[in-house]
Scaffold this motif. Structure first.
Motif, PDB file in Angstrom:
ATOM      1  N   ALA A 169     -11.548   0.504  -4.948  1.00 18.70           N
ATOM      2  CA  ALA A 169     -11.823  -0.708  -5.718  1.00 18.70           C
ATOM      3  C   ALA A 169     -11.967  -1.982  -4.782  1.00 18.70           C
ATOM      4  O   ALA A 169     -12.707  -2.757  -5.252  1.00 18.70           O
ATOM      5  N   LEU A 170     -11.084  -1.881  -3.877  1.00 17.53           N
ATOM      6  CA  LEU A 170     -11.130  -2.955  -2.647  1.00 17.53           C
ATOM      7  C   LEU A 170     -12.250  -2.842  -1.773  1.00 17.53           C
ATOM      8  O   LEU A 170     -12.367  -3.671  -0.896  1.00 17.53           O
ATOM      9  N   VAL A 225      -2.080  -2.964 -10.346  1.00 15.67           N
ATOM     10  CA  VAL A 225      -2.291  -1.739  -9.564  1.00 15.67           C
ATOM     11  C   VAL A 225      -3.876  -1.610  -9.451  1.00 15.67           C
ATOM     12  O   VAL A 225      -4.505  -1.685 -10.170  1.00 15.67           O
ATOM     13  N   THR A 226      -4.095  -1.313  -8.015  1.00 17.60           N
ATOM     14  CA  THR A 226      -5.654  -1.123  -7.560  1.00 17.60           C
ATOM     15  C   THR A 226      -5.689   0.060  -6.765  1.00 17.60           C
ATOM     16  O   THR A 226      -4.713   0.503  -6.641  1.00 17.60           O
ATOM     17  N   LEU A 283       0.947  -1.011   0.039  1.00 17.03           N
ATOM     18  CA  LEU A 283      -0.018  -0.039   0.112  1.00 17.03           C
ATOM     19  C   LEU A 283       0.873   1.077  -0.180  1.00 17.03           C
ATOM     20  O   LEU A 283       1.934   1.367   0.858  1.00 17.03           O
ATOM     21  N   GLY A 284       0.721   1.929  -1.115  1.00 19.38           N
ATOM     22  CA  GLY A 284       1.692   3.152  -0.974  1.00 19.38           C
ATOM     23  C   GLY A 284       1.482   3.949  -2.247  1.00 19.38           C
ATOM     24  O   GLY A 284       0.759   3.636  -3.145  1.00 19.38           O
ATOM     25  N   PRO A 285       2.372   5.160  -2.654  1.00 24.23           N
ATOM     26  CA  PRO A 285       2.268   5.747  -3.683  1.00 24.23           C
ATOM     27  C   PRO A 285       2.652   4.940  -4.845  1.00 24.23           C
ATOM     28  O   PRO A 285       3.225   3.966  -4.816  1.00 24.23           O
ATOM     29  N   VAL A 315      -1.760  -1.396  -4.157  1.00 19.16           N
ATOM     30  CA  VAL A 315      -2.932  -0.655  -3.679  1.00 19.16           C
ATOM     31  C   VAL A 315      -2.237   0.677  -3.631  1.00 19.16           C
ATOM     32  O   VAL A 315      -1.595   1.240  -2.853  1.00 19.16           O
ATOM     33  N   ARG A 316      -2.652   1.556  -4.654  1.00 21.02           N
ATOM     34  CA  ARG A 316      -2.191   2.893  -4.803  1.00 21.02           C
ATOM     35  C   ARG A 316      -2.808   3.717  -3.760  1.00 21.02           C
ATOM     36  O   ARG A 316      -4.203   4.013  -3.685  1.00 21.02           O
TER      37      ARG A 316
END
Lengths: 314, 249
Positions: free
Chosen positions: B207-208, B202-203, B64-66, B87-88
């Motif tokens: 979306a999650l 990439v999500t 999870l990050g940029p 997970v952007r």
């Protein structure tokens, strides 16, 4: 007004000294302070908690599943006691670090790890980046908050004149079978406990071997001190892991800390920089440990340690 | 087991001396080397070894990050992960958000074991693994220094204050790892080339189905209180006499 639930840490019928420091943090927040003892038979530990200054009441939750401190077993019981509680506090020991986030997730609360100062019931300070920075954080009004308390930052509370009441609580709960305690290594010695000792002697990689690391034990015994070690010394196998002082080991604040053959990597300094007086002994005059030492001595530790022992005896 | 998920975090490299910005809004990150959180790298190494022993079929690295976190995920792929998912999320992620995101990925991917570091060396929070285990209602074993597969369970040796504690946990479950578990492998150039062809999806949180809930605000950043340099003594006698004078020995 705040209502604070402190989770007691204990083992073999003895309250861990970290709990008295967590109660000190709770007093700094202010409000009603309840201490919960989760044990198979918590009577003795509950009595020790009731004797701590500032405690309003002690909740004793006895259950056979609480024989060993498994987070998956304890967390649901704590969550079951959390209604109406504003703050849930545990020590930032391996017990609290393992348990408290599980509690926080169950009750949907944020957690502040390694709380080092209380500015208000909603505003706290905590270290990040291995102590290279300190953040001041604020928790939104109306939200419960879970904290692990950096025990090195708080003075243990004393004993209360009148003991708090102990209430038995039973929690509706079926213990999960998916997590089983197998064993824990027994305490290795009758030396003072590293986390609570007033004096600590620590050795680093410069000791060179497990045999020579005995010099550290020898000086520590002369001083009535606990023994610590740098990560380098532990990784090299000179000392067992439970003696490691640092960001990833124990964070301590004895009145006297003697660092022998330790260069002073930030990782290590994070674990001991709150000590009262720091003594550094190292053959390298440029070692960073001297930047934070109150007393520095440059020289060969193998000749200096026996000499210091003799002088202490004299 | 079929799938192991390894959660990694992009952090300032552990060799960088971190400094607080003069205006107290954060730490200096411009031109600073970023890496995989060293504890997470150990978690990944353990996952790869389990797969190599035949105890697992696939290793998925997630973060999870940029957007730049793709660099660290590529490194994870070069180390040997089979595929990666980012997970952007541009803001610094708190452990509750991270755990919720990883929970959604666990359900989506059907992972049976999640491995991650016991802490990230930036926020030093030590929360994400335990939170994930709670959301999942599955076992956790934190600060592991040894992991053995025993049938459908794991026997995990944990580093605790008393020494070493051994727990047995049934899978699926979460294990957070300590430094002494293993020594991560070095990445070789051909592996970096191969990693470029591995899938990296990439999500994002929406979306999650993960809602942001961030009840903690950072008001300011300060450098740590500094200890002042003391005095150098010339020999053991001067040291002992100074300590005796102070009543410390």
């Amino acid at each position: 007004m705040s209502r604070i639930l402190v989770i007691a840490e204990h083992s073999a019928g003895k309250l861990n000294p970290s709990t008295a420091k967590v109660v000190a943090c709770a007093r700094a927040i202010g409000g009603e302070i309840e201490v919960v003892v989760l044990a198979a038979d918590g009577a003795s530990v509950a009595a020790q908690c009731a004797a701590l200054e500032g405690v309003t009441r002690v909740l004793q939750v006895d259950h056979p599943a609480n024989e060993h401190p498994l987070a998956a077993v304890l967390a649901p019981q704590i969550a079951g006691l959390a209604e109406g509680v504003s703050h849930l506090l545990g020590p930032s020991t391996t017990f609290g670090r393992d348990l408290m986030p599980r509690v926080a997730a169950l009750i949907g609360a944020p957690q502040l790890s390694e709380v080092m100062a209380v500015e208000s019931p909603r505003r706290f300070r905590r270290p990040v980046y291995a102590g290279n920075a300190v953040v001041t954080v604020e928790v939104a009004e109306g939200r419960q908050v879970v904290c692990t308390v950096r025990t090195a930052s708080f003075e243990a509370v004393g004993s209360a004149a009148a003991h708090a009441a102990v209430e038995q609580r039973s929690v509706e709960f079926s213990p999960p079978a998916h997590t089983r305690f197998v064993s824990v290594s027994a305490p290795a010695s009758d030396r003072p406990d590293l986390q609570t000792a007033a004096r600590v002697v620590s050795g680093g990689r410069a000791l060179g071997s497990a045999e020579k690391f005995q010099l550290i034990y020898s000086l520590a015994d002369k001083l009535g001190a606990a023994v610590g070690a740098s990560r380098a010394a532990v990784d090299a196998g000179y000392a067992p892991n439970e003696l490691q002082v640092g960001q990833t080991g124990k964070i301590i604040s004895p009145a006297l800390y003697v660092a022998v053959g330790i260069s002073g990597a930030i990782q290590h300094v994070t674990g001991m920089k709150d000590s009262g007086v720091i003594v550094a002994i190292n053959k390298d005059a440029e070692a960073p440990i001297f930047e934070i030492a109150d007393y520095g001595l440059v020289g060969d530790l193998f000749s200096l340690l026996p000499e210091i022992e003799n002088l202490l005896a004299g | 087991m079929q799938k192991i998920m390894v959660c990694i975090k992009r952090v300032i490299d552990y060799n960088v001396r971190v400094r607080v910005k003069p205006d107290g809004t954060g730490v200096v990150t411009e031109g600073v080397k970023m890496s995989i959180n060293p504890f997470d790298e150990i978690a990944l190494e353990e996952a790869l070894r389990l797969r190599e022993q035949g105890a697992a079929a696939e290793v998925i690295a997630v973060s999870l990050g940029p957007d730049d976190t793709q660099q660290q995920l590529r490194t994870a792929l070069a180390m040997g992960a089979d595929r990666a998912i980012l997970v952007r999320h541009d803001a610094p992620a708190d452990p509750a958000t991270a755990a919720a995101a990883f929970m959604a990925l666990v359900r989506k991917e059907g992972a049976e074991l999640v491995l991650l570091g016991k802490q990230a060396i930036d926020d030093d929070a030590c929360q994400t693994g335990q939170r994930l285990a709670a959301l999942w209602d599955r076992p956790q074993a934190s600060a592991a220094s040894r992991v053995e597969v025993v049938g459908e369970s794991l026997r995990v040796t944990r580093e605790v204050d008393a020494g070493l504690e051994v727990n047995e946990i049934d899978l699926p479950g979460v294990v957070t790892v300590d430094l002494r578990l293993n020594e991560p492998r070095y990445v070789k150039l051909p592996d970096i080339m191969k990693a470029k062809k591995k899938p990296l999806d990439v999500t994002d949180l929406a979306a999650l189905g993960v809602a942001l809930d961030e009840p903690v605000t950072v008001l300011k950043w300060d450098p740590p209180p500094q200890r002042t340099k003391g005095i150098m003594v010339k020999d053991a006698a001067e040291l002992v006499s100074a300590l005796k004078q102070k009543g410390l020995v």
